[in-house]
Design a protein around this motif. Structure first.
Motif, PDB file in Angstrom:
ATOM      1  N   PHE A  96       0.761  -1.276  -0.026  1.00 40.42           N
ATOM      2  CA  PHE A  96      -0.044  -0.070  -0.053  1.00 40.42           C
ATOM      3  C   PHE A  96       0.890   1.299   0.088  1.00 40.42           C
ATOM      4  O   PHE A  96       0.801   2.157  -0.828  1.00 40.42           O
ATOM      5  N   CYS A  97       1.890   1.339   1.125  1.00 42.47           N
ATOM      6  CA  CYS A  97       2.832   2.391   0.796  1.00 42.47           C
ATOM      7  C   CYS A  97       3.347   2.803  -0.332  1.00 42.47           C
ATOM      8  O   CYS A  97       3.537   3.930  -0.966  1.00 42.47           O
ATOM      9  N   LYS A  98       3.962   1.635  -1.059  1.00 41.21           N
ATOM     10  CA  LYS A  98       4.709   1.753  -2.197  1.00 41.21           C
ATOM     11  C   LYS A  98       3.736   2.401  -3.333  1.00 41.21           C
ATOM     12  O   LYS A  98       3.998   3.001  -4.312  1.00 41.21           O
ATOM     13  N   SER A  99       2.598   1.813  -3.433  1.00 40.92           N
ATOM     14  CA  SER A  99       1.674   2.039  -4.537  1.00 40.92           C
ATOM     15  C   SER A  99       1.122   3.529  -4.452  1.00 40.92           C
ATOM     16  O   SER A  99       0.358   4.014  -5.530  1.00 40.92           O
ATOM     17  N   ARG A 100       1.027   4.054  -3.402  1.00 40.00           N
ATOM     18  CA  ARG A 100       0.480   5.337  -3.207  1.00 40.00           C
ATOM     19  C   ARG A 100       1.121   6.338  -2.328  1.00 40.00           C
ATOM     20  O   ARG A 100       2.010   6.146  -1.569  1.00 40.00           O
ATOM     21  N   GLY A 101       0.777   7.542  -2.725  1.00 39.10           N
ATOM     22  CA  GLY A 101       1.266   8.779  -1.723  1.00 39.10           C
ATOM     23  C   GLY A 101       0.766   8.429  -0.390  1.00 39.10           C
ATOM     24  O   GLY A 101      -0.610   8.163  -0.224  1.00 39.10           O
ATOM     25  N   ILE A 102       1.636   8.363   0.673  1.00 42.42           N
ATOM     26  CA  ILE A 102       1.177   8.200   1.908  1.00 42.42           C
ATOM     27  C   ILE A 102       0.339   9.077   2.946  1.00 42.42           C
ATOM     28  O   ILE A 102       1.020  10.392   2.812  1.00 42.42           O
ATOM     29  N   LYS A 103      -0.808   8.903   3.482  1.00 41.36           N
ATOM     30  CA  LYS A 103      -1.466  10.032   4.353  1.00 41.36           C
ATOM     31  C   LYS A 103      -1.869   9.455   5.384  1.00 41.36           C
ATOM     32  O   LYS A 103      -2.351   8.026   5.356  1.00 41.36           O
ATOM     33  N   PRO A 104      -1.739   9.928   6.619  1.00 44.95           N
ATOM     34  CA  PRO A 104      -1.931   9.012   8.078  1.00 44.95           C
ATOM     35  C   PRO A 104      -3.448   8.558   7.914  1.00 44.95           C
ATOM     36  O   PRO A 104      -3.652   7.278   8.396  1.00 44.95           O
ATOM     37  N   SER A 105      -4.450   9.360   7.461  1.00 40.25           N
ATOM     38  CA  SER A 105      -5.736   8.719   7.612  1.00 40.25           C
ATOM     39  C   SER A 105      -5.797   7.487   6.646  1.00 40.25           C
ATOM     40  O   SER A 105      -6.498   6.731   6.971  1.00 40.25           O
ATOM     41  N   GLN A 106      -5.093   7.285   5.752  1.00 41.68           N
ATOM     42  CA  GLN A 106      -5.165   6.184   4.578  1.00 41.68           C
ATOM     43  C   GLN A 106      -4.452   4.927   5.633  1.00 41.68           C
ATOM     44  O   GLN A 106      -4.943   3.826   5.108  1.00 41.68           O
ATOM     45  N   LEU A 107      -3.697   5.216   6.236  1.00 40.43           N
ATOM     46  CA  LEU A 107      -3.015   3.966   7.214  1.00 40.43           C
ATOM     47  C   LEU A 107      -3.877   3.489   8.185  1.00 40.43           C
ATOM     48  O   LEU A 107      -3.476   2.369   8.775  1.00 40.43           O
ATOM     49  N   LYS A 108      -4.646   4.093   8.737  1.00 44.99           N
ATOM     50  CA  LYS A 108      -5.635   3.596  10.078  1.00 44.99           C
ATOM     51  C   LYS A 108      -6.160   2.212   9.872  1.00 44.99           C
ATOM     52  O   LYS A 108      -5.920   1.540  11.044  1.00 44.99           O
TER      53      LYS A 108
END
Length: 168
Positions: A96-108
């Motif tokens: 997930f981290c590799k495929s997208r720009g990381i936002k904290p809300s997306q990591l939850k």
């Protein structure tokens, strides 16, 4: 060289273990009798020449961390609430981290958060007057666990093994 019988040693181990279990059950039974005595008599301690038997009380406090976080400021909570973050699926997380720009809300959805009260830190804040029992009211439950304890007296009392002979 002396030979050791493994079968005999195993039998002795089982015998000793059974004795220990039996003695522990007997001790628990006697402590239950003492607990009833203490309840009925109102006393909390009795002693003899050999030992003191007494009621030991220990508090068990369960904190509602989310209630504390709602009630107190974030800065105060950060001083005594420990937070641990756990990624529940590391392979999915890294993809997930590799495929997208990381936002904290997306990591939850991938992270498990565990919060616990650090009792030592909380006690220090209480001692300094930075937090009071009123501040925590409604955020914890407490119960007292009672048990029967023994304290032996004269443990170092010597028992002579050899007899002493006077004269020659």
């Amino acid at each position: 060289m002396a030979k050791i019988s493994i079968n005999k040693t195993i039998q002795e181990i089982v015998y000793i273990k059974n004795q220990i279990d039996g003695l522990n059950m007997l001790l628990a039974n006697k402590k239950a009798i003492m607990a009833k005595f203490f309840d009925k008599s109102g006393k909390n301690k009795v002693d003899s020449d050999e030992c003191v038997v007494y009621v030991q009380e220990r508090p068990n406090i369960t904190y509602d961390v989310e209630a504390i976080r709602e009630k107190l400021d974030k800065e105060v909570c950060a001083q005594f609430i420990d937070t641990n973050y756990t990624v529940s699926n590391w392979a999915k997380f890294t993809c997930f981290c590799k495929s997208r720009g990381i936002k904290p809300s997306q990591l939850k959805p991938f992270i498990h958060v565990e919060r616990t009260v650090n009792q030592e830190k909380l006690s220090k804040l209480y001692e300094k007057g930075q937090i009071s029992l009123d501040d925590l009211s409604g955020c914890y439950s407490a119960e007292v666990k009672k048990s029967i304890a023994l304290r032996m007296k004269n443990i170092e009392r010597e028992i002579p093994i050899t007899s002493t002979k006077s004269g020659k």
